[in-house]
Design an enzyme around this catalytic site. Structure first.
Site, short mmCIF file in Angstrom:
data_model
loop_
_atom_site.label_atom_id
_atom_site.label_comp_id
_atom_site.label_asym_id
_atom_site.label_seq_id
_atom_site.Cartn_x
_atom_site.Cartn_y
_atom_site.Cartn_z
CG LEU A 1 -24.49 25.25 -7.49
CD1 LEU A 1 -25.47 25.30 -8.65
CD2 LEU A 1 -23.13 24.82 -8.01
CG ASP B 1 -18.98 33.15 -5.07
OD1 ASP B 1 -18.78 33.51 -3.90
OD2 ASP B 1 -19.14 31.95 -5.39
CB THR C 1 -17.37 29.40 1.44
OG1 THR C 1 -18.41 29.24 0.46
CG2 THR C 1 -17.99 29.58 2.80
CE1 TYR D 1 -26.38 24.05 2.88
CE2 TYR D 1 -26.98 21.85 3.63
CZ TYR D 1 -26.43 22.69 2.67
OH TYR D 1 -25.92 22.15 1.50
P1 NAD Z 1 -18.99 26.15 -1.39
O1 NAD Z 1 -19.09 26.75 -0.03
O2 NAD Z 1 -17.64 25.80 -1.91
O3 NAD Z 1 -19.68 27.08 -2.47
C1 NAD Z 1 -20.73 27.97 -2.19
C2 NAD Z 1 -20.46 29.26 -2.94
O4 NAD Z 1 -21.55 30.18 -2.71
C3 NAD Z 1 -19.19 29.97 -2.46
O5 NAD Z 1 -18.43 30.38 -3.57
C4 NAD Z 1 -19.73 31.16 -1.66
O6 NAD Z 1 -18.83 32.24 -1.63
C5 NAD Z 1 -21.01 31.45 -2.40
N1 NAD Z 1 -22.01 32.18 -1.60
C6 NAD Z 1 -22.41 31.91 -0.33
N2 NAD Z 1 -23.34 32.77 0.06
C7 NAD Z 1 -23.56 33.61 -1.01
C8 NAD Z 1 -24.41 34.73 -1.22
N3 NAD Z 1 -25.25 35.16 -0.27
N4 NAD Z 1 -24.36 35.35 -2.43
C9 NAD Z 1 -23.51 34.93 -3.39
N5 NAD Z 1 -22.67 33.88 -3.24
C10 NAD Z 1 -22.71 33.23 -2.05
O7 NAD Z 1 -19.94 24.87 -1.39
P2 NAD Z 1 -20.21 23.78 -2.51
O8 NAD Z 1 -19.87 22.45 -1.94
O9 NAD Z 1 -19.63 24.18 -3.80
O10 NAD Z 1 -21.80 23.83 -2.60
C11 NAD Z 1 -22.46 24.49 -3.68
C12 NAD Z 1 -23.96 24.28 -3.56
O11 NAD Z 1 -24.25 22.89 -3.62
C13 NAD Z 1 -24.57 24.80 -2.27
O12 NAD Z 1 -25.82 25.40 -2.55
C14 NAD Z 1 -24.76 23.56 -1.44
O13 NAD Z 1 -25.83 23.70 -0.56
C15 NAD Z 1 -25.02 22.50 -2.49
N6 NAD Z 1 -24.64 21.18 -2.00
C16 NAD Z 1 -23.33 20.79 -1.98
C17 NAD Z 1 -23.01 19.54 -1.48
C18 NAD Z 1 -21.60 19.04 -1.46
O14 NAD Z 1 -21.37 17.93 -0.96
N7 NAD Z 1 -20.62 19.72 -1.98
C19 NAD Z 1 -24.01 18.70 -0.98
C20 NAD Z 1 -25.32 19.15 -0.99
C21 NAD Z 1 -25.63 20.38 -1.51
#
Ligand code: NAD
Ligand code: UDP
Ligand code: UDP
Length: 323
Positions: free
Chosen positions: A76, A36, A40, A148
């Site tokens: 993710l 990570d 976020t 996105y």
């Molecule tokens: P989140 O923002 O809590 O988690 C994303 C994580 O990725 C964070 O820990 C952030 O620090 C890390 N990150 C961001 N950019 C990065 C980079 N360049 N290198 C390394 N780490 C990086 O969001 P989430 O809800 O846990 O989502 C996780 C994944 O699931 C994402 O890819 C998101 O697109 C996908 N997703 C989530 C949802 C949802 O409802 N939660 C819905 C659709 C898709």
């Protein structure tokens, strides 16, 4: 049967979904690397795993190459809240696209199986309901959500091209709105916003008239879907929708959260963000057939658990301030 311990890389592992996934995988007996850049995500999210000899944290940005040896990759890494992904849209596209290239390159070299966390946003503002995987979507490529949506669409393209061209063992899931403990209180997404506002007795900010719909999946159900998909045979690539098909207007979500928190908060109306999808609901027939998967946690039960989490974590923060 002999247990097959795997070296599993979870990118975005310190985020909301990633931290739950790391926990599940360590619990299953795997060696987990949580990668990570903490854009976020937080170390607090994985604090419970630190000290476990089967868990390690790697501060790294997926837009840069990574050379390590792994058996499975869950990709993710990417901000998921509209507020967060629109904060630095160029970095959001880079994360999705360059992150996918690097992780696919890593999977190709190590012969690892790789799962992409795609999104219901690949359907944009859908004109077909509920959304099935063969619907090609209605995305505005120029709007504020495009970094996105198009980033994730390009990542899917890369996954399928690495599959066809380089025979990489891929899995693609399209995740619909998921909520639960460890969402960040300033995340900006609707469930965390409404719960935090309700617990603090602040106005509940309803965007538009609240008639737009979403379908909310509890995090534990979603994680079961991710792990189930990773275990499917090689020719099961997806894309597969994962989400809860119980669709409700956002206004109803606000009313439920006010009721469940017994809050005195009032609903106030704010402008609907540009390109905010008006209606969204997954068709999960494919997930049901392929993974024998369906959500088990009903909305009120999941909201209760999430409210308990925020109540405790906001309480802790308040006492930390006064200490
Ligand atoms: P989140 O923002 O809590 O988690 C994303 C994580 O990725 C964070 O820990 C952030 O620090 C890390 N990150 C961001 N950019 C990065 C980079 N360049 N290198 C390394 N780490 C990086 O969001 P989430 O809800 O846990 O989502 C996780 C994944 O699931 C994402 O890819 C998101 O697109 C996908 N997703 C989530 C949802 C949802 O409802 N939660 C819905 C659709 C898709
Ligand atoms: N890559 C990586 N780790 C690896 C192998 C590759 O991060 O173990 C990255 C590297 O940046 C590379 C990209 O993945 O450019 C794509 O790899 P691929 O082998 O597909 O293409 P290359 O650019 O090496 O020809
Ligand atoms: N929303 C809202 N108030 C908020 C945050 C979000 O009414 O404080 C609405 C938003 O306009 C959208 C829905 O709730 O219609 C879901 O928003 P979220 O950001 O959680 O995720 P999205 O599904 O739009 O990616």
């Amino acid at each position: 049967m002999r247990f097959d311990r795997k070296r599993v890389l979870v990118t975005g592992g310190a985020g909301f979904l990633g931290s739950h996934l790391c926990e599940r995988l360590v619990g299953l007996g795997h060696d987990v690397i949580c990668l990570d850049n903490f854009m976020t995500g937080t170390k607090d999210n994985v604090a419970g795993l630190l000290g476990n000899s089967h868990f390690e944290v790697l501060r790294h940005d997926v837009t840069f190459p990574l050379y390590t040896e792994v058996d499975e990759i869950y990709n993710l890494a990417c901000p998921a809240s509209p507020v967060h992904y629109q904060f630095d849209p160029v970095q959001t596209t880079k994360t999705s696209v360059m992150g996918a290239i690097n992780m696919l390159g890593l999977a190709k070299r190590t012969h690892a199986r790789i799962l992409q966390a795609s999104t219901s946003e690949v359907y944009g503002d859908p004109t077909v309901h509920p959304q099935r995987e063969d619907y090609r979507g209605n995305v505005n490529p120029l709007g504020p959500r495009a970094c996105y949506d198009e980033g994730k669409r390009c990542a899917e393209t890369l996954f399928f091209d690495y599959y066809r061209q380089h025979h990489v063992d891929i899995k693609v899931v399209r995740i619909f709105n998921t909520y639960g403990p460890r969402m960040s209180p300033n995340d900006g997404r609707v469930v965390s916003n409404f719960i935090v506002q309700a617990l603090r007795g602040e106005d509940i900010t309803l965007y538009g008239d609240g008639s737009q719909t979403r379908a909310f999946c509890y995090v534990d159900d979603l994680i079961s879907g991710l792990v189930g998909m990773m275990q499917t045979p090689k020719d099961t690539t997806g894309p597969v929708n994962l989400g809860n098909p119980h669709e409700i207007p956002v206004r109803e979500l606000a009313e439920r959260i006010i009721r469940l928190t017994d809050s005195s908060s009032k609903i106030v109306f704010r402008p609907l963000p540009v390109d905010d999808p008006l209606q969204r609901c997954p068709d999960i027939g494919l997930a049901h057939n392929l993974l024998d998967w369906q959500p088990r946690v009903a909305l009120d039960a999941g909201l209760h658990r999430t409210i308990d989490y925020f109540r405790a974590s906001l309480g802790l923060r308040l006492s930390a301030l006064t200490a």
